[in-house]
Motif scaffolding. Structure first.
Motif, PDB file in Angstrom:
ATOM      1  N   VAL A 116       0.858  -1.188   0.000  1.00 58.73           N
ATOM      2  CA  VAL A 116       0.000   0.000   0.000  1.00 58.73           C
ATOM      3  C   VAL A 116       0.893   1.237   0.000  1.00 58.73           C
ATOM      4  CG1 VAL A 116      -1.894   1.207   1.133  1.00 58.73           C
ATOM      5  CG2 VAL A 116      -1.699  -1.282   1.360  1.00 58.73           C
ATOM      6  N   ASP A 117       0.974   1.896  -1.144  1.00 55.32           N
ATOM      7  CA  ASP A 117       1.831   3.080  -1.275  1.00 55.32           C
ATOM      8  C   ASP A 117       1.353   3.875  -2.481  1.00 55.32           C
ATOM      9  OD1 ASP A 117       4.213   4.806  -2.018  1.00 55.32           O
ATOM     10  OD2 ASP A 117       5.049   3.782  -0.276  1.00 55.32           O
ATOM     11  N   ASP A 118       1.329   5.205  -2.359  1.00 56.94           N
ATOM     12  CA  ASP A 118       0.834   6.006  -3.475  1.00 56.94           C
ATOM     13  C   ASP A 118       1.893   6.228  -4.554  1.00 56.94           C
ATOM     14  OD1 ASP A 118       2.242   7.618  -1.633  1.00 56.94           O
ATOM     15  OD2 ASP A 118       1.299   9.433  -2.411  1.00 56.94           O
ATOM     16  N   GLU A 119       3.110   5.744  -4.349  1.00 56.76           N
ATOM     17  CA  GLU A 119       4.173   5.880  -5.341  1.00 56.76           C
ATOM     18  C   GLU A 119       4.344   4.569  -6.105  1.00 56.76           C
ATOM     19  OE1 GLU A 119       7.831   7.740  -4.003  1.00 56.76           O
ATOM     20  OE2 GLU A 119       6.807   8.389  -2.178  1.00 56.76           O
ATOM     21  N   GLN A 127      12.084 -13.750  -3.447  1.00 51.55           N
ATOM     22  CA  GLN A 127      12.200 -14.748  -2.387  1.00 51.55           C
ATOM     23  C   GLN A 127      11.230 -15.901  -2.650  1.00 51.55           C
ATOM     24  OE1 GLN A 127      14.665 -14.233  -0.078  1.00 51.55           O
ATOM     25  NE2 GLN A 127      15.012 -12.445  -1.397  1.00 51.55           N
ATOM     26  N   PRO A 128      11.684 -17.133  -2.527  1.00 56.05           N
ATOM     27  CA  PRO A 128      10.809 -18.266  -2.839  1.00 56.05           C
ATOM     28  C   PRO A 128       9.656 -18.448  -1.852  1.00 56.05           C
ATOM     29  CG  PRO A 128      12.894 -19.027  -1.910  1.00 56.05           C
ATOM     30  CD  PRO A 128      13.052 -17.567  -2.174  1.00 56.05           C
ATOM     31  N   ASP A 129       9.778 -17.864  -0.656  1.00 56.99           N
ATOM     32  CA  ASP A 129       8.757 -18.066   0.372  1.00 56.99           C
ATOM     33  C   ASP A 129       7.858 -16.847   0.585  1.00 56.99           C
ATOM     34  OD1 ASP A 129      10.934 -16.614   1.365  1.00 56.99           O
ATOM     35  OD2 ASP A 129      10.501 -17.207   3.430  1.00 56.99           O
ATOM     36  N   ILE A 130       7.956 -15.836  -0.300  1.00 55.20           N
ATOM     37  CA  ILE A 130       7.137 -14.625  -0.158  1.00 55.20           C
ATOM     38  C   ILE A 130       6.383 -14.373  -1.460  1.00 55.20           C
ATOM     39  CG2 ILE A 130       7.155 -12.120   0.237  1.00 55.20           C
ATOM     40  CD1 ILE A 130       9.634 -12.469   1.938  1.00 55.20           C
ATOM     41  N   GLU A 131       5.096 -14.037  -1.323  1.00 56.43           N
ATOM     42  CA  GLU A 131       4.268 -13.742  -2.495  1.00 56.43           C
ATOM     43  C   GLU A 131       3.537 -12.415  -2.277  1.00 56.43           C
ATOM     44  OE1 GLU A 131       0.394 -15.555  -4.913  1.00 56.43           O
ATOM     45  OE2 GLU A 131       1.243 -16.637  -3.197  1.00 56.43           O
ATOM     46  N   VAL A 132       3.640 -11.504  -3.222  1.00 54.15           N
ATOM     47  CA  VAL A 132       2.877 -10.252  -3.185  1.00 54.15           C
ATOM     48  C   VAL A 132       1.509 -10.538  -3.798  1.00 54.15           C
ATOM     49  CG1 VAL A 132       2.731  -7.865  -3.985  1.00 54.15           C
ATOM     50  CG2 VAL A 132       4.942  -8.812  -3.276  1.00 54.15           C
ATOM     51  N   VAL A 133       0.456 -10.369  -2.993  1.00 55.90           N
ATOM     52  CA  VAL A 133      -0.885 -10.778  -3.441  1.00 55.90           C
ATOM     53  C   VAL A 133      -1.767  -9.601  -3.854  1.00 55.90           C
ATOM     54  CG1 VAL A 133      -0.910 -12.940  -2.168  1.00 55.90           C
ATOM     55  CG2 VAL A 133      -1.646 -10.833  -1.024  1.00 55.90           C
ATOM     56  N   GLY A 134      -1.215  -8.374  -3.787  1.00 52.13           N
ATOM     57  CA  GLY A 134      -2.013  -7.241  -4.215  1.00 52.13           C
ATOM     58  C   GLY A 134      -1.306  -5.933  -3.969  1.00 52.13           C
ATOM     59  N   GLU A 135      -1.822  -4.870  -4.609  1.00 49.54           N
ATOM     60  CA  GLU A 135      -1.282  -3.524  -4.447  1.00 49.54           C
ATOM     61  C   GLU A 135      -2.435  -2.540  -4.338  1.00 49.54           C
ATOM     62  OE1 GLU A 135       1.504  -2.227  -7.360  1.00 49.54           O
ATOM     63  OE2 GLU A 135       2.543  -4.173  -7.483  1.00 49.54           O
ATOM     64  N   ALA A 136      -2.209  -1.486  -3.555  1.00 51.31           N
ATOM     65  CA  ALA A 136      -3.176  -0.390  -3.459  1.00 51.31           C
ATOM     66  C   ALA A 136      -2.400   0.920  -3.428  1.00 51.31           C
ATOM     67  CB  ALA A 136      -4.037  -0.523  -2.208  1.00 51.31           C
ATOM     68  N   ASP A 155      -3.677   3.705  -2.114  1.00 50.90           N
ATOM     69  CA  ASP A 155      -4.160   4.539  -1.013  1.00 50.90           C
ATOM     70  C   ASP A 155      -4.678   3.651   0.110  1.00 50.90           C
ATOM     71  OD1 ASP A 155      -4.991   7.343  -0.071  1.00 50.90           O
ATOM     72  OD2 ASP A 155      -6.818   6.163   0.187  1.00 50.90           O
ATOM     73  N   GLY A 156      -4.687   4.206   1.328  1.00 49.09           N
ATOM     74  CA  GLY A 156      -5.141   3.432   2.471  1.00 49.09           C
ATOM     75  C   GLY A 156      -6.574   2.963   2.356  1.00 49.09           C
ATOM     76  N   ALA A 157      -7.441   3.789   1.796  1.00 43.26           N
ATOM     77  CA  ALA A 157      -8.846   3.414   1.660  1.00 43.26           C
ATOM     78  C   ALA A 157      -9.000   2.201   0.745  1.00 43.26           C
ATOM     79  CB  ALA A 157      -9.657   4.588   1.132  1.00 43.26           C
ATOM     80  N   ALA A 158      -8.219   2.156  -0.321  1.00 42.37           N
ATOM     81  CA  ALA A 158      -8.309   1.040  -1.264  1.00 42.37           C
ATOM     82  C   ALA A 158      -7.772  -0.252  -0.667  1.00 42.37           C
ATOM     83  CB  ALA A 158      -7.543   1.379  -2.544  1.00 42.37           C
ATOM     84  N   ALA A 159      -6.960  -0.135   0.388  1.00 48.52           N
ATOM     85  CA  ALA A 159      -6.390  -1.332   0.998  1.00 48.52           C
ATOM     86  C   ALA A 159      -7.425  -2.149   1.751  1.00 48.52           C
ATOM     87  CB  ALA A 159      -5.259  -0.932   1.953  1.00 48.52           C
ATOM     88  N   ILE A 160      -8.450  -1.502   2.278  1.00 52.05           N
ATOM     89  CA  ILE A 160      -9.390  -2.184   3.173  1.00 52.05           C
ATOM     90  C   ILE A 160     -10.157  -3.307   2.468  1.00 52.05           C
ATOM     91  CG2 ILE A 160     -11.357  -1.854   4.710  1.00 52.05           C
ATOM     92  CD1 ILE A 160     -10.182   1.109   5.013  1.00 52.05           C
ATOM     93  N   PRO A 161     -10.783  -3.051   1.300  1.00 52.98           N
ATOM     94  CA  PRO A 161     -11.436  -4.174   0.608  1.00 52.98           C
ATOM     95  C   PRO A 161     -10.452  -5.241   0.140  1.00 52.98           C
ATOM     96  CG  PRO A 161     -11.480  -2.183  -0.751  1.00 52.98           C
ATOM     97  CD  PRO A 161     -11.033  -1.771   0.616  1.00 52.98           C
ATOM     98  N   LEU A 162      -9.225  -4.833  -0.181  1.00 54.79           N
ATOM     99  CA  LEU A 162      -8.219  -5.814  -0.592  1.00 54.79           C
ATOM    100  C   LEU A 162      -7.841  -6.735   0.564  1.00 54.79           C
ATOM    101  CD1 LEU A 162      -5.712  -3.976  -2.975  1.00 54.79           C
ATOM    102  CD2 LEU A 162      -7.011  -6.058  -3.450  1.00 54.79           C
ATOM    103  N   VAL A 163      -7.721  -6.175   1.751  1.00 47.61           N
ATOM    104  CA  VAL A 163      -7.414  -6.998   2.925  1.00 47.61           C
ATOM    105  C   VAL A 163      -8.507  -8.044   3.124  1.00 47.61           C
ATOM    106  CG1 VAL A 163      -7.288  -6.960   5.456  1.00 47.61           C
ATOM    107  CG2 VAL A 163      -5.945  -5.336   4.118  1.00 47.61           C
ATOM    108  N   ARG A 164      -9.764  -7.627   2.973  1.00 43.68           N
ATOM    109  CA  ARG A 164     -10.868  -8.578   3.115  1.00 43.68           C
ATOM    110  C   ARG A 164     -10.830  -9.652   2.025  1.00 43.68           C
ATOM    111  NH1 ARG A 164     -14.275  -3.686   3.808  1.00 43.68           N
ATOM    112  NH2 ARG A 164     -14.616  -3.365   6.049  1.00 43.68           N
ATOM    113  N   ALA A 165     -10.413  -9.255   0.819  1.00 44.05           N
ATOM    114  CA  ALA A 165     -10.446 -10.185  -0.312  1.00 44.05           C
ATOM    115  C   ALA A 165      -9.297 -11.178  -0.309  1.00 44.05           C
ATOM    116  CB  ALA A 165     -10.444  -9.396  -1.623  1.00 44.05           C
ATOM    117  N   VAL A 166      -8.069 -10.708  -0.018  1.00 40.94           N
ATOM    118  CA  VAL A 166      -6.901 -11.577  -0.188  1.00 40.94           C
ATOM    119  C   VAL A 166      -6.304 -12.058   1.128  1.00 40.94           C
ATOM    120  CG1 VAL A 166      -6.346 -10.509  -2.403  1.00 40.94           C
ATOM    121  CG2 VAL A 166      -5.222  -9.666  -0.330  1.00 40.94           C
TER     122      VAL A 166
END
Length: 216
Positions: free
Chosen positions: A8-11, A25-34, A36-47
């Protein structure tokens, strides 16, 4: 199962850089990007990420309010790693007080970024540098002192809290006190329960704000 991270970062360049470092890293997966903070909330619920890497300064909803919102969004919230430019930023401390678990400097080297994500996910140590400890002490007040006294910590629990405030992991505390790691985990759990806090970051904030531990 890989450790999952939401960015979650505006840049866009910051997000791209973090994604590249973490997904190497083989043991880390990025599952989404936002962006803005507001956009992060539904993503947290989803992923349902394990860790949210959260910029502290964003134009619509900053990292402080976004942290509060994310912690309310799901029953078992993710760990929150605040992304910051300056480690003594009062916004960063505000996010930690709101429930964030640690911080990451934007200028951090790749190995430090990976270490920070893993450390916060494990929840057994702290990303709480001297600059933030001084800020915590500056927020000291009588209410914080009274709350810590009411907690009724035993002498061993008080010793564990002092070592937690130094940033020691459970294994390091065990070595310092010459006890088993499971014993330390039990003491840490008791400290959190008695202080009424969700994690060791909040316990350490209470220790500094109450004056129980002094920065140094």
């Amino acid at each position: 199962m890989p450790l999952t991270v939401l960015l979650v970062d505006d840049e866009p360049l910051v997000r791209a850089g973090l994604r590249a470092v973490l997904e190497a890293q083989p043991d880390i997966e990025v599952v989404g990007e936002a962006a803005d903070g507001a956009a992060a909330i539904p993503l947290v619920r989803a992923v349902r990420p394990d860790v949210v890497a959260m910029d502290v300064r964003m134009p619509l909803l900053d990292g402080i309010e976004a942290t509060r919102a994310v912690l309310r969004a799901v029953p078992r919230p993710p760990k929150i790693l605040v992304i910051t430019t300056f480690e003594n930023d009062e916004y960063v401390y505000g996010a930690l007080r709101a429930g964030a678990d640690g911080f990451l400097l934007k200028r951090a080297r790749p190995a430090e970024i990976v270490h920070a994500v893993r450390l916060v996910a494990a929840g057994e140590s702290l990303l709480f540098p001297a600059a933030l400890r001084r800020l915590a002490a500056a927020y000291g007040n009588a209410a914080a002192r009274a709350a810590l006294e009411r907690a009724g910590l035993t002498e061993r629990e008080r010793a564990v809290l002092r070592l937690m405030a130094r940033g020691l992991s459970n294994a390091e505390i065990a070595a310092e006190l010459v006890v088993g790691t499971e014993t330390v985990k039990s003491h840490v759990s008791a400290v959190l329960a008695k202080l009424g806090v969700r994690d060791r970051t909040q316990a350490v904030i209470a220790a500094y704000e109450s004056g129980f531990v002094a920065p140094g």
